[in-house]
Scaffold this motif. Structure first.
Motif, PDB file in Angstrom:
ATOM      1  N   VAL A  22       0.857  -1.174   0.000  1.00 58.91           N
ATOM      2  CA  VAL A  22       0.000   0.000   0.000  1.00 58.91           C
ATOM      3  C   VAL A  22       0.901   1.235   0.000  1.00 58.91           C
ATOM      4  O   VAL A  22       1.761   1.386   0.873  1.00 58.91           O
ATOM      5  CB  VAL A  22      -0.938   0.017   1.225  1.00 58.91           C
ATOM      6  CG1 VAL A  22      -1.833   1.244   1.189  1.00 58.91           C
ATOM      7  CG2 VAL A  22      -1.767  -1.264   1.274  1.00 58.91           C
ATOM      8  N   THR A  23       0.694   2.111  -0.991  1.00 57.28           N
ATOM      9  CA  THR A  23       1.602   3.225  -1.216  1.00 57.28           C
ATOM     10  C   THR A  23       0.828   4.516  -1.418  1.00 57.28           C
ATOM     11  O   THR A  23      -0.237   4.520  -2.031  1.00 57.28           O
ATOM     12  CB  THR A  23       2.472   2.957  -2.464  1.00 57.28           C
ATOM     13  OG1 THR A  23       2.989   1.632  -2.414  1.00 57.28           O
ATOM     14  CG2 THR A  23       3.641   3.920  -2.533  1.00 57.28           C
ATOM     15  N   LEU A  24       1.389   5.617  -0.903  1.00 54.65           N
ATOM     16  CA  LEU A  24       0.823   6.947  -1.081  1.00 54.65           C
ATOM     17  C   LEU A  24       1.542   7.647  -2.228  1.00 54.65           C
ATOM     18  O   LEU A  24       2.775   7.697  -2.269  1.00 54.65           O
ATOM     19  CB  LEU A  24       0.980   7.758   0.207  1.00 54.65           C
ATOM     20  CG  LEU A  24       0.569   9.239   0.145  1.00 54.65           C
ATOM     21  CD1 LEU A  24      -0.942   9.371  -0.037  1.00 54.65           C
ATOM     22  CD2 LEU A  24       1.032   9.974   1.404  1.00 54.65           C
ATOM     23  N   ASP A  56       3.829  -3.046   3.368  1.00 51.13           N
ATOM     24  CA  ASP A  56       4.520  -3.907   2.403  1.00 51.13           C
ATOM     25  C   ASP A  56       4.764  -5.236   3.113  1.00 51.13           C
ATOM     26  O   ASP A  56       5.814  -5.461   3.704  1.00 51.13           O
ATOM     27  CB  ASP A  56       5.833  -3.268   1.950  1.00 51.13           C
ATOM     28  CG  ASP A  56       6.477  -4.011   0.788  1.00 51.13           C
ATOM     29  OD1 ASP A  56       5.884  -5.003   0.315  1.00 51.13           O
ATOM     30  OD2 ASP A  56       7.553  -3.601   0.342  1.00 51.13           O
ATOM     31  N   ALA A  57       3.742  -6.120   3.071  1.00 48.30           N
ATOM     32  CA  ALA A  57       3.816  -7.307   3.924  1.00 48.30           C
ATOM     33  C   ALA A  57       2.978  -8.448   3.361  1.00 48.30           C
ATOM     34  O   ALA A  57       2.050  -8.240   2.574  1.00 48.30           O
ATOM     35  CB  ALA A  57       3.327  -6.969   5.329  1.00 48.30           C
ATOM     36  N   GLN A  58       3.345  -9.647   3.775  1.00 46.34           N
ATOM     37  CA  GLN A  58       2.562 -10.849   3.488  1.00 46.34           C
ATOM     38  C   GLN A  58       1.471 -10.949   4.550  1.00 46.34           C
ATOM     39  O   GLN A  58       1.763 -11.004   5.745  1.00 46.34           O
ATOM     40  CB  GLN A  58       3.460 -12.092   3.538  1.00 46.34           C
ATOM     41  CG  GLN A  58       2.780 -13.374   3.120  1.00 46.34           C
ATOM     42  CD  GLN A  58       2.768 -13.529   1.611  1.00 46.34           C
ATOM     43  OE1 GLN A  58       3.662 -13.070   0.949  1.00 46.34           O
ATOM     44  NE2 GLN A  58       1.754 -14.169   1.080  1.00 46.34           N
ATOM     45  N   LEU A  59       0.214 -10.940   4.119  1.00 44.91           N
ATOM     46  CA  LEU A  59      -0.894 -11.003   5.047  1.00 44.91           C
ATOM     47  C   LEU A  59      -1.590 -12.351   4.941  1.00 44.91           C
ATOM     48  O   LEU A  59      -1.782 -12.878   3.839  1.00 44.91           O
ATOM     49  CB  LEU A  59      -1.894  -9.878   4.755  1.00 44.91           C
ATOM     50  CG  LEU A  59      -1.325  -8.453   4.816  1.00 44.91           C
ATOM     51  CD1 LEU A  59      -2.407  -7.443   4.521  1.00 44.91           C
ATOM     52  CD2 LEU A  59      -0.684  -8.192   6.170  1.00 44.91           C
ATOM     53  N   GLU A  60      -1.943 -12.897   6.072  1.00 44.67           N
ATOM     54  CA  GLU A  60      -2.596 -14.204   6.100  1.00 44.67           C
ATOM     55  C   GLU A  60      -4.063 -14.084   5.709  1.00 44.67           C
ATOM     56  O   GLU A  60      -4.649 -13.004   5.706  1.00 44.67           O
ATOM     57  CB  GLU A  60      -2.458 -14.818   7.500  1.00 44.67           C
ATOM     58  CG  GLU A  60      -1.028 -15.077   7.932  1.00 44.67           C
ATOM     59  CD  GLU A  60      -0.287 -15.986   6.969  1.00 44.67           C
ATOM     60  OE1 GLU A  60      -0.893 -16.955   6.467  1.00 44.67           O
ATOM     61  OE2 GLU A  60       0.903 -15.731   6.704  1.00 44.67           O
ATOM     62  N   ALA A  61      -4.659 -15.222   5.347  1.00 47.24           N
ATOM     63  CA  ALA A  61      -6.054 -15.255   4.930  1.00 47.24           C
ATOM     64  C   ALA A  61      -6.972 -14.714   6.028  1.00 47.24           C
ATOM     65  O   ALA A  61      -6.677 -14.846   7.223  1.00 47.24           O
ATOM     66  CB  ALA A  61      -6.461 -16.683   4.560  1.00 47.24           C
ATOM     67  N   ASN A  62      -8.059 -14.086   5.598  1.00 47.22           N
ATOM     68  CA  ASN A  62      -9.080 -13.539   6.497  1.00 47.22           C
ATOM     69  C   ASN A  62      -8.516 -12.467   7.419  1.00 47.22           C
ATOM     70  O   ASN A  62      -8.907 -12.354   8.578  1.00 47.22           O
ATOM     71  CB  ASN A  62      -9.734 -14.662   7.310  1.00 47.22           C
ATOM     72  CG  ASN A  62     -10.395 -15.704   6.422  1.00 47.22           C
ATOM     73  OD1 ASN A  62     -11.104 -15.342   5.473  1.00 47.22           O
ATOM     74  ND2 ASN A  62     -10.151 -16.973   6.708  1.00 47.22           N
ATOM     75  N   THR A  63      -7.559 -11.696   6.866  1.00 52.11           N
ATOM     76  CA  THR A  63      -6.949 -10.615   7.630  1.00 52.11           C
ATOM     77  C   THR A  63      -7.624  -9.293   7.279  1.00 52.11           C
ATOM     78  O   THR A  63      -7.917  -9.017   6.121  1.00 52.11           O
ATOM     79  CB  THR A  63      -5.448 -10.506   7.309  1.00 52.11           C
ATOM     80  OG1 THR A  63      -4.807 -11.710   7.713  1.00 52.11           O
ATOM     81  CG2 THR A  63      -4.806  -9.336   8.037  1.00 52.11           C
ATOM     82  N   ALA A  91      -1.668  -2.810  -3.972  1.00 53.51           N
ATOM     83  CA  ALA A  91      -1.322  -3.644  -5.116  1.00 53.51           C
ATOM     84  C   ALA A  91      -0.808  -4.996  -4.658  1.00 53.51           C
ATOM     85  O   ALA A  91      -0.093  -5.119  -3.666  1.00 53.51           O
ATOM     86  CB  ALA A  91      -0.253  -2.953  -5.972  1.00 53.51           C
ATOM     87  N   ALA A  92      -1.214  -6.034  -5.389  1.00 54.74           N
ATOM     88  CA  ALA A  92      -0.731  -7.392  -5.190  1.00 54.74           C
ATOM     89  C   ALA A  92      -0.637  -8.041  -6.560  1.00 54.74           C
ATOM     90  O   ALA A  92      -0.993  -7.434  -7.580  1.00 54.74           O
ATOM     91  CB  ALA A  92      -1.671  -8.180  -4.271  1.00 54.74           C
ATOM     92  N   ALA A  93      -0.140  -9.283  -6.590  1.00 54.35           N
ATOM     93  CA  ALA A  93      -0.027  -9.977  -7.868  1.00 54.35           C
ATOM     94  C   ALA A  93      -1.379 -10.154  -8.531  1.00 54.35           C
ATOM     95  O   ALA A  93      -1.483 -10.314  -9.751  1.00 54.35           O
ATOM     96  CB  ALA A  93       0.644 -11.336  -7.660  1.00 54.35           C
ATOM     97  N   THR A  94      -2.430 -10.139  -7.748  1.00 56.07           N
ATOM     98  CA  THR A  94      -3.772 -10.397  -8.272  1.00 56.07           C
ATOM     99  C   THR A  94      -4.506  -9.145  -8.714  1.00 56.07           C
ATOM    100  O   THR A  94      -5.609  -9.244  -9.261  1.00 56.07           O
ATOM    101  CB  THR A  94      -4.610 -11.104  -7.196  1.00 56.07           C
ATOM    102  OG1 THR A  94      -4.544 -10.327  -5.995  1.00 56.07           O
ATOM    103  CG2 THR A  94      -4.081 -12.503  -6.946  1.00 56.07           C
ATOM    104  N   GLY A  95      -3.965  -7.970  -8.487  1.00 55.35           N
ATOM    105  CA  GLY A  95      -4.650  -6.774  -8.921  1.00 55.35           C
ATOM    106  C   GLY A  95      -4.274  -5.545  -8.135  1.00 55.35           C
ATOM    107  O   GLY A  95      -3.424  -5.590  -7.237  1.00 55.35           O
TER     108      GLY A  95
END
Length: 500
Positions: free
Chosen positions: A443-445, A458-465, A486-490
């Motif tokens: 997430v960037t400004l 800028d982090a790996q977030l676990e499911a249902n977070t 932004a992530a690999a999925t969109g």
């Protein structure tokens, strides 16, 4: 470089290097990028202005500019500082960086070692200056427009560091060596009250009352009351001759030239201590055994002085199109070994839990002294001797097959991102990030013209977070901003308006 090597290498400049790695890539090669543009004398840096022109920095004090066209045969002088630059051994005119808004403001920044004036002590001074583009010639700067931002006393003419670069945060970074002729004789590597032995970060757009620049508020020592230099971004370096900032990730990479046995590549994180002279590479140096390594940060990669390797030349994370198989690899070189290397690394600053993979790419046959990238993210290498040519990778793809592919449509994000505050806003506003599936999200400004101002997540977030992200807009000037997740999925972007 160590004092033992200085006499043999001083006439060559501050570089010399070698390597150790896995097998070479037979498909990778280099060639001369601009065969008709003429020879360069001890080139040490290459920069691009984003408008189709390249600039080559010569150690002796001149910067030449030419069109980024492989058939180019003409060049001109962009800046000549040979009347004020001390150029000998490791010293000279060492780097050039363009302001992110160069097209508008015409600001160019250089770093050089000042020629001592007659009657003055023979001490040396490192200078960081801003020059302004000439009103009459868009391919030159006015040599009389110099605004000195920093003057740094140097106890010797060695270990000057020498790289300048703007980060995606808009701040100017500068690397400085420990200033010694060997063994960190002046104790600067671990001394936070000096700028030497550090990578600095300053705000050139917001000068303070005391300085021609400002201190970024998130610098690690900003506002300290212990006498530590607030400009320091990271420290504990011997001679970080070349570093770069990956514009896609914001990661900072540096090649730190070794003393006696080891050359190192560092993944540089704000506020961290990279160990010199307690450690050289990944080994104890002073003391030679049983050194206290915590909380020192080990290099991502280090290698010995076997096979003529003597001085690491830090490069760039490759983002170009000529060699697709190298995209995402950190490319660096060794001056003496003349080898190019590719390093794969996942960006975890803890090298003990994230093993890098280093591959010997090609023995260039040239003494690589520095790197640069153009507006298309293609990588170039400058070389001392053999006529000082500009090198590039030989293309491994057919440029006629897909000269400029259309960017793929952004996939639908499998995460949610929404603004939960008023707009316009005057104070703190918040965003809610929801991740139903495990995902790495950044997430960037950004400001209204697309400059990256701050990384919020800028982090790996676990499911249902679900994560609430708070942004203090009181420190931002009034205007329009964008916060992008932004992530690999969109990608999802939210607009906010700040009004004071």
């Amino acid at each position: 470089m160590s004092s033992l090597r200085h006499v043999a290498l001083a006439v060559l400049l501050l570089l010399a290097l070698r390597t150790s790695s896995t097998s070479a890539q037979d498909s990778i090669g280099v060639d001369i990028a601009f065969p008709s543009v003429g020879d360069f004398s001890l080139p040490v840096d290459l920069a691009a202005d984003g408008n189709g022109y390249l600039y080559v920095v010569e150690q002796g004090g001149k910067i030449f500019v030419f069109e980024n066209d492989e058939a180019v045969s003409e060049r001109s002088v962009f800046l000549d500082l040979s009347d004020r630059v001390y150029a000998d051994g490791e010293a000279g005119l060492l780097s050039l960086a363009f302001h992110p808004d160069y097209e508008v403001n015409g600001y160019a920044y250089v770093y050089y070692i000042l020629e001592a004036k007659a009657g003055e002590p023979t001490d040396w001074t490192a200078v960081l200056s801003r020059f302004t583009r000439s009103e009459s010639d868009p391919l030159a700067v006015d040599p009389d427009s110099e605004l000195i931002l920093l003057e740094i006393p140097q106890p010797t003419d060695r270990h000057n560091g020498g790289e300048t670069a703007f980060g995606p945060d808009g701040y100017l970074y500068l690397s400085l060596g420990d200033g010694s002729a060997g063994d960190d004789a002046f104790g600067n590597g671990q001394n936070l009250t000096t700028l030497l032995g550090s990578i600095l970060r300053i705000d050139v757009d917001n000068p303070s009352d005391e300085r021609a620049y400002g201190i970024p508020p998130d610098n690690p020592f900003a506002g300290n009351d212990q006498g530590y230099r607030e400009e320091i971004f990271a420290y504990g370096f011997r001679n970080p001759w070349r570093f770069s900032i990956d514009h896609e990730t914001g990661h900072v990479w540096a090649g730190d030239v070794g003393e006696q046995s080891w050359e190192e590549v560092d993944f540089v994180v704000k506020g961290r201590n990279y160990g010199w002279p307690v450690m050289e590479g990944g080994e104890c140096y002073d003391p030679p055994t049983n050194c206290t390594q915590d909380p020192l940060v080990p290099p991502v990669w280090y290698y010995s002085h076997d096979d003529n390797r003597v001085s690491v030349i830090g490069g760039y994370v490759y983002r170009g199109r000529r060699v697709p198989e190298l995209v995402g690899h950190y490319i660096f070189a060794d001056w003496g070994g003349r080898m190019l290397y590719g390093l794969e690394y996942d960006g975890n600053p803890n090298a003990s839990t994230s093993e890098p993979v280093v591959t010997e790419l090609v023995n260039t046959g040239y003494f690589i002294s520095g790197f640069g990238v153009d507006e298309h993210d293609e990588l170039y290498m400058v070389s001392t001797f053999h006529g000082g040519p500009i090198l590039r990778f030989v293309e491994t793809t057919d440029p006629d097959l897909d000269p400029e592919p259309e960017p793929p449509e952004t996939p639908i994000a499998d995460f949610s991102f929404e603004h939960r505050g008023a707009s316009p806003t005057q104070g703190t506003t918040s965003f809610v990030l929801g991740v139903p599936e495990r995902n790495h999200v950044r997430v960037t400004l950004f400001d209204a013209i697309g400059r990256e101002l701050k990384i919020l997540v800028d982090a790996q977030l676990e499911a249902n977070t679900k994560r609430v992200i708070e942004l203090d807009t009181s420190v931002l000037p009034s205007g329009v901003y964008f916060v992008r997740a932004a992530a690999a999925t969109g990608t999802v972007t939210e607009q906010i308006v700040v009004a004071h």
